[in-house]
Design an enzyme around this catalytic site. Sequence first.
Site, PDB file in Angstrom:
ATOM      1  N   LYS A  63       1.100  -1.063  -0.055  1.00  0.00           N
ATOM      2  CA  LYS A  63       0.162  -0.280  -0.026  1.00  0.00           C
ATOM      3  C   LYS A  63       1.201   1.508  -0.180  1.00  0.00           C
ATOM      4  O   LYS A  63       2.086   0.965   0.531  1.00  0.00           O
ATOM      5  CB  LYS A  63      -0.848   0.303   1.066  1.00  0.00           C
ATOM      6  CG  LYS A  63      -1.649   1.116   1.611  1.00  0.00           C
ATOM      7  CD  LYS A  63      -2.562   1.266   2.220  1.00  0.00           C
ATOM      8  CE  LYS A  63      -3.526   2.258   2.255  1.00  0.00           C
ATOM      9  NZ  LYS A  63      -4.141   2.073   3.618  1.00  0.00           N
ATOM     10  N   LYS A 116       1.092   9.904   5.608  1.00  0.00           N
ATOM     11  CA  LYS A 116       1.196   8.509   6.224  1.00  0.00           C
ATOM     12  C   LYS A 116       2.368   7.998   5.904  1.00  0.00           C
ATOM     13  O   LYS A 116       2.985   6.468   5.344  1.00  0.00           O
ATOM     14  CB  LYS A 116       0.038   7.405   5.980  1.00  0.00           C
ATOM     15  CG  LYS A 116      -1.463   8.257   6.313  1.00  0.00           C
ATOM     16  CD  LYS A 116      -2.280   7.629   6.104  1.00  0.00           C
ATOM     17  CE  LYS A 116      -4.216   8.125   7.075  1.00  0.00           C
ATOM     18  NZ  LYS A 116      -5.290   7.330   6.742  1.00  0.00           N
ATOM     19  N   LYS A 148      -2.013  -1.815  -3.920  1.00  0.00           N
ATOM     20  CA  LYS A 148      -2.771  -0.529  -3.268  1.00  0.00           C
ATOM     21  C   LYS A 148      -2.466   0.296  -3.887  1.00  0.00           C
ATOM     22  O   LYS A 148      -0.994   0.856  -3.683  1.00  0.00           O
ATOM     23  CB  LYS A 148      -3.760  -0.645  -2.834  1.00  0.00           C
ATOM     24  CG  LYS A 148      -4.810   1.116  -1.839  1.00  0.00           C
ATOM     25  CD  LYS A 148      -5.428   0.465  -0.934  1.00  0.00           C
ATOM     26  CE  LYS A 148      -5.796   2.029  -0.170  1.00  0.00           C
ATOM     27  NZ  LYS A 148      -6.308   1.583   1.027  1.00  0.00           N
ATOM     28  N   TYR A 191     -15.535   0.995  -6.729  1.00  0.00           N
ATOM     29  CA  TYR A 191     -16.128   1.437  -5.578  1.00  0.00           C
ATOM     30  C   TYR A 191     -17.191   1.611  -7.628  1.00  0.00           C
ATOM     31  O   TYR A 191     -18.666   1.843  -7.769  1.00  0.00           O
ATOM     32  CB  TYR A 191     -16.222   3.442  -6.157  1.00  0.00           C
ATOM     33  CG  TYR A 191     -15.092   3.062  -5.088  1.00  0.00           C
ATOM     34  CD1 TYR A 191     -15.599   2.838  -3.490  1.00  0.00           C
ATOM     35  CD2 TYR A 191     -13.524   3.296  -4.911  1.00  0.00           C
ATOM     36  CE1 TYR A 191     -14.691   3.337  -2.452  1.00  0.00           C
ATOM     37  CE2 TYR A 191     -12.826   3.611  -3.122  1.00  0.00           C
ATOM     38  CZ  TYR A 191     -13.883   3.775  -2.768  1.00  0.00           C
ATOM     39  OH  TYR A 191     -12.829   3.305  -1.591  1.00  0.00           O
TER      40      TYR A 191
HETATM   41  C1  PBG Z   1      -7.491   3.558   5.649  1.00  0.00           C
HETATM   42  C2  PBG Z   1      -7.741   3.245   4.213  1.00  0.00           C
HETATM   43  C3  PBG Z   1      -7.427   4.236   2.999  1.00  0.00           C
HETATM   44  C4  PBG Z   1      -7.804   3.465   1.841  1.00  0.00           C
HETATM   45  C5  PBG Z   1      -8.509   2.168   2.831  1.00  0.00           C
HETATM   46  N1  PBG Z   1      -8.143   2.193   3.969  1.00  0.00           N
HETATM   47  C6  PBG Z   1      -7.112   5.915   3.099  1.00  0.00           C
HETATM   48  C7  PBG Z   1      -5.604   5.859   3.927  1.00  0.00           C
HETATM   49  O1  PBG Z   1      -4.535   4.788   3.438  1.00  0.00           O
HETATM   50  O2  PBG Z   1      -5.519   7.452   4.013  1.00  0.00           O
HETATM   51  C8  PBG Z   1      -7.960   4.175   0.539  1.00  0.00           C
HETATM   52  C9  PBG Z   1      -9.308   3.613  -0.211  1.00  0.00           C
HETATM   53  C10 PBG Z   1      -9.616   4.872  -1.014  1.00  0.00           C
HETATM   54  O3  PBG Z   1      -9.044   5.818  -1.632  1.00  0.00           O
HETATM   55  O4  PBG Z   1     -10.367   4.104  -2.000  1.00  0.00           O
HETATM   56  N2  PBG Z   1      -6.839   2.811   6.346  1.00  0.00           N
END
Ligand code: PBG
Length: 329
Positions: free
Chosen positions: A196, A223, A254, A319
């Site tokens: 991620k 983050k 992701k 989505y």
């Molecule tokens: C946070 C989380 C995020 C998403 C899924 N879980 C956002 C982030 O890491 O700040 C993002 C999903 C998306 O943008 O559709 N744990």
Amino acid sequence: MFPLRRNRRLRTTESIRSMVRETIISPNDFIVPLFVVEGKGVREEIPSMPNYYRMSLDNIEKEVRELWKLGLKSVLLFVKVPDNLKDNKGTEALNPNGLMQRAIKTVKNACPDMIVMTDVALDPYSIYGHDGIIENGQIVNDKTSLFLAEMSVSHAKAGADFVAPSDMMDGRILTIREALEENNFINTGILAYSAKYASAHYGPFRDALDSAPVDLIDVPKDKKTYQMDYHNRLEAIRETRMDIEEGADIVMVKPGIAYLDIVREIKNMSEVPVAVYQVSGEYCMIKAAAERGWIDHDAVMMEQVTAIKRAGADMIASYFAKDVVQLIS
Ligand code: PBG
């Protein structure tokens, strides 16, 4: 070779093209993210995610029945937590009667065979909008992992089929697996957000849950100390290998479209199924451009989900899941 071999022969008609088609999209490919809020009769559109809604449990129940009829068989639950229940440690996340725990039961009651996956991370519960506990301006790793393990057990107790840790703490897959085993949830799976990236594509999601990192001195503004640096490729392989060794049943990359090189790389090295998250920023870009009449919504949507699958995704959290399935049925 030429003209004996003319590649265009296999593109002559739609019948031939569909016969030799390598990647086919079906309802089985999708995981549907759902945003859950408190209340009754709530179905509020997320401003930066046109045609996507936060729903209260009564509407979640209706939605899930509809998804099931369309052939969609798995959902990924996210909750929007009221501000007064947020703190630094995510206390509310362990409430057996919390919104997530009730949402899991609602889906399972409405549709027992629907696969229920749950987001495991602190950010919706954190006053700071971070995925971990903060001490002295740092996101602390091991304490957060132990907390996520408790959270996972709580979701498993409520009936979750898979927990999906989206936090990127080191070692949390092992910590979660051990906690699930100790509590006899031997069949509760782990879908690990393994690669991620710290991406600018998550904005609309943070709007949906009101979960963006807060702007305070002494709190990291982004983050980047836990999510991955998008300049890196080998790091994705290392993260994924470790998650598999620690017990991940499914690994995830992701975001999607901008990371298809990583998806292919992970698909080639992984012995477990690979999921890809087509994230909120990817969704809103297509919606916004289509609204302006600049692109053909359905055509671009199909092209992108197909590209994600072609790159190696065994399943796609998207989505667009409902739109796609309605279009192809
Ligand atoms: C946070 C989380 C995020 C998403 C899924 N879980 C956002 C982030 O890491 O700040 C993002 C999903 C998306 O943008 O559709 N744990």
